[in-house]
Structure formats: C-alpha cells, structure tokens
Design a protein around this motif. Structure first.
Motif, short mmCIF file in Angstrom:
data_model
loop_
_atom_site.label_atom_id
_atom_site.label_comp_id
_atom_site.label_asym_id
_atom_site.label_seq_id
_atom_site.Cartn_x
_atom_site.Cartn_y
_atom_site.Cartn_z
N THR A 39 -15.89 17.53 -0.40
CA THR A 39 -14.67 17.79 -0.64
C THR A 39 -13.79 19.38 -1.44
N ILE A 40 -13.27 20.39 -0.89
CA ILE A 40 -12.85 21.16 -1.53
C ILE A 40 -11.57 21.01 -1.41
N TYR A 41 -10.76 21.38 -0.13
CA TYR A 41 -9.57 20.95 -0.02
C TYR A 41 -9.07 19.93 1.02
N SER A 42 -8.15 18.99 0.48
CA SER A 42 -7.75 17.85 1.43
C SER A 42 -6.25 17.56 1.34
N VAL A 43 -5.58 17.75 2.28
CA VAL A 43 -3.83 17.51 2.22
C VAL A 43 -3.29 16.63 3.75
N SER A 44 -2.53 15.88 3.57
CA SER A 44 -2.67 15.13 4.67
C SER A 44 -1.36 15.15 5.61
N LYS A 45 -0.78 14.78 6.63
CA LYS A 45 0.21 15.76 7.49
C LYS A 45 1.23 16.49 6.84
N GLU A 46 0.84 18.01 6.21
CA GLU A 46 1.55 18.71 6.29
C GLU A 46 2.34 20.04 7.42
#
Length: 209
Positions: free
Chosen positions: A76-83
């Motif tokens: 995983t390089i980049y991960s966001v939730s509910k953005e």
C-alpha cells in the motif's frame, strides 16, 4: 556501417528532443462508482518515476470515497477512507503495474461520481543520460521547463476538477432553492384559498343567523 559526424547543433537538438520526450504524461478521468462496488485503474510505471495524483468526488451521497493505491508487490502506497478529495505523490520503487482503487462500500443506494488525475513524470533514465552527456545551459533550461510544465499541468487538472465539483454543488443548491421556492408559493396559495373560503362560509353562516 558508416559513422556520421554529429555537429554541436545536432547534438543539442538531439538532447532537446530526449528531454522533451521525458515530459510528464497526465491522465484525467471522470467515472462513476456504483453502490457497494469498487473501480480500479491500472498504469505501467518505470522504476524511479515520479507519480502524482489527485481525486475529488463531485456527486453522490455525502461526497465521500475510499481510495487505495498499491504497487506491483501489492504494497500500500496511499490509503484514505471516506474522503471527498485528496492528493498523493510518490517515486516508483520498482517497474511494474500500479493500481488505484476507489471503493463505494459505505453506500448501498447512491453511486458516486469521481474525477481523477494521474501525472506520470520523468524517470531517472533521461536524467542519467543527460548527466553523461554533460548538459548545456540550454538543455538544463529545457529540463527545468519540463518539470515546471508538469507541475502546471497537474495543477490545472486539479483546479478543473475542483471547479467541476463546485459547479455541480452550486447547481444542486440552486435546484433545491428553486423547488423550495415553488413549494413555498404553492403553500401560500393554498393557505390563501383556504382562508378565503373559510371567511366566506363564516360570514354566510353569521348572516343567516
């Protein structure tokens, strides 16, 4: 084979074309993500290449999305939730297929419209060749211009994406205000009609008494 002599002008033009070939490539997409679904985009990237991306949810629900960017090794390089929106930048650690996934798992009814911009920059190979050739001030200026153009291109795509999202929000707000105004007008007319009939019946009854 015959060896041709390369003049300084030809050498400079060749280096210029080499550097211009290293200009960043930008991809801009707008797509829908259905409820409880995930959409993934794939890009083949060479090791040492600078990659930047930005996304924004323009319509649907609470305007939120899950985003995850992974490398060829599934790291995983980049991960966001509910953005609603976000930006990321990284240097490709290895050559291979990189993946960006957008998940709408939090929604069961509403699809989301996502705008995504991916800018794949210049790799290390062109820089190494340029160093080996002892680049001239003109060639160095071309490299700087290439980098600046890449940044401007990415920023323009990001601003277009934000403008599109703001326009959609404004149009949605205007539509809601319009329908609310129509509902208020209908309610006022209905109340006025009711009052007229009520007062008429009241005075008619009083007159008979």
């Amino acid at each position: 084979f015959k060896m041709a002599k390369i003049s300084p002008v030809s050498r400079g033009m060749g280096a210029a074309w080499l550097l211009l070939a290293g200009l960043a490539c930008a991809h801009a997409l707008t797509f829908n993500v259905d409820p409880a679904k995930e959409e993934c985009l794939f890009e083949d990237i060479t090791s040492g290449t600078k990659v930047s991306g930005s996304f924004q949810v323009s319509t649907g629900g609470f305007l939120d999305i899950d985003v995850k960017v992974t490398g060829p090794d599934e790291r995983t390089i980049y991960s966001v939730s509910k953005e609603t929106e976000g930006r990321f930048t990284f240097i490709a650690s290895e050559t291979g297929t990189y993946k960006a996934c957008f998940g709408n798992f939090m929604s069961t009814v509403t699809p989301k419209t996502v705008s995504f911009v991916l800018v794949v920059g210049e790799g290390t190979q062109a820089s190494q060749v340029a160093k080996a050739e002892h680049i001239s001030p003109l060639e160095r200026s071309i490299r700087d211009l290439s980098s600046a153009l890449s940044q401007v291109q990415a920023e323009q795509e990001y601003m277009r994406m934000r403008e599109r999202a703001h326009r959609n929000t404004s149009e949605s707000t205007n539509a809601r205000v319009l329908w609310w105004s129509i509902a208020e007008a209908i309610a006022l007319v209905a109340v006025s009609v009711f009052q007229v009939f009520y007062l008429r019946r009241f005075f008619e009854t009083k007159h008979r008494v």
